[in-house]
Enzyme design. Sequence first.
Site, PDB file in Angstrom:
ATOM      1  N   HIS A  79       0.844  -1.200   0.000  1.00 26.89           N
ATOM      2  CA  HIS A  79       0.000   0.000   0.000  1.00 26.89           C
ATOM      3  C   HIS A  79       0.880   1.251   0.000  1.00 26.89           C
ATOM      4  CE1 HIS A  79      -3.351   2.647   1.430  1.00 26.89           C
ATOM      5  NE2 HIS A  79      -2.361   3.238   2.072  1.00 26.89           N
ATOM      6  N   GLU A  80       1.894   1.276   0.866  1.00 25.33           N
ATOM      7  CA  GLU A  80       2.766   2.450   0.952  1.00 25.33           C
ATOM      8  C   GLU A  80       3.599   2.620  -0.316  1.00 25.33           C
ATOM      9  OE1 GLU A  80       2.268   4.549   3.183  1.00 25.33           O
ATOM     10  OE2 GLU A  80       0.996   3.287   4.451  1.00 25.33           O
ATOM     11  N   HIS A 140       1.541   4.359  -2.791  1.00 26.33           N
ATOM     12  CA  HIS A 140       1.547   5.819  -2.638  1.00 26.33           C
ATOM     13  C   HIS A 140       2.752   6.424  -3.354  1.00 26.33           C
ATOM     14  CE1 HIS A 140      -1.827   6.732  -0.114  1.00 26.33           C
ATOM     15  NE2 HIS A 140      -1.445   5.958   0.879  1.00 26.33           N
ATOM     16  N   GLU A 146      -6.208   7.130  -1.059  1.00 20.81           N
ATOM     17  CA  GLU A 146      -6.125   5.916  -0.245  1.00 20.81           C
ATOM     18  C   GLU A 146      -6.723   4.723  -0.989  1.00 20.81           C
ATOM     19  OE1 GLU A 146      -4.533   5.268   2.575  1.00 20.81           O
ATOM     20  OE2 GLU A 146      -3.768   7.323   2.435  1.00 20.81           O
TER      21      GLU A 146
END
Length: 295
Positions: free
Chosen positions: A147-148, A151, A224
């Site tokens: 997930h990071e 980003h 997100e």
Amino acid sequence: MMRILLFVATNLAVVLVASITLSLFGFNGFMAANGVDLNLGQLLVFCAVFGFAGSLVSLFISKWMAKMTTGTQIITQPRTRHEQWLLQTVEELSREAGIKMPEVGIFPAYEANAFATGWNRNDALVAVSQGLLERFSPDEVRAVLAHEIGHVANGDMVTMALVQGVVNTFVMFFARIIGNFVDRVIFKNEEGHGIAYFVATIVAELVLGILASIIVMWYSRRREFRADEAGAHLAGTGAMIGALQRLRSEQGLPVHMPDTMKAFGINGGLKHGLAGLLMSHPPLEDRIDALRRRG
């Protein structure tokens, strides 16, 4: 860097269009007729310079600030099997996402959390909490890391800073128009800026700032969902859903991450209704549902 140049160029065009539009609708004439001599073009440029300056400076020092405020320790030479696994996993995910290996760190916190920051997708920092690394399963931690990395690969840190710069510009711009109008038209002040200008400008900045925050947080919630999709692509949809479900089970634990970093963490989104408009993260249930619909 190209993303920054294109975004700044786009928003300078927006500033120019806004100035021309206000002139075409006779706003300059209306203000002048009421004794307000205000060059909207110059005011827009002034506000753009200061509006973008703060957000871009924050972006360029974001890694340093993150390390200072969270106590993140960068892993240069792994000393434990956890650190070795963490470096290897981030390297693998970064390669799959097509970005350079970011700095990897651990910050001291019991709650499960992680964040990514940095001014460039190839010069980033990814950090996880001690609690996440020690208490979550390897698959769950890997999904959080994915997930990071999502980003970073999406350039979210840069885009967030530039969006903030745009809203800063227009908050400053319209607050000063309101301040001038109140000072000159309502209070009939003809000698410089009176106290009414400063009071009205401050009040307008506070009110417009709240409205602008709603816009920024709306974008933050959208990113997100995109990072969750990237995480699902890199780590698997099932693993991403499992990590979010585990995070949901821990909601209510105190979060020790500074406010300046919460928008870049993975855990958040407890409030609904009007309060939810100012949340940087969607509710975890909504994120899980979105991944399930994605299949």
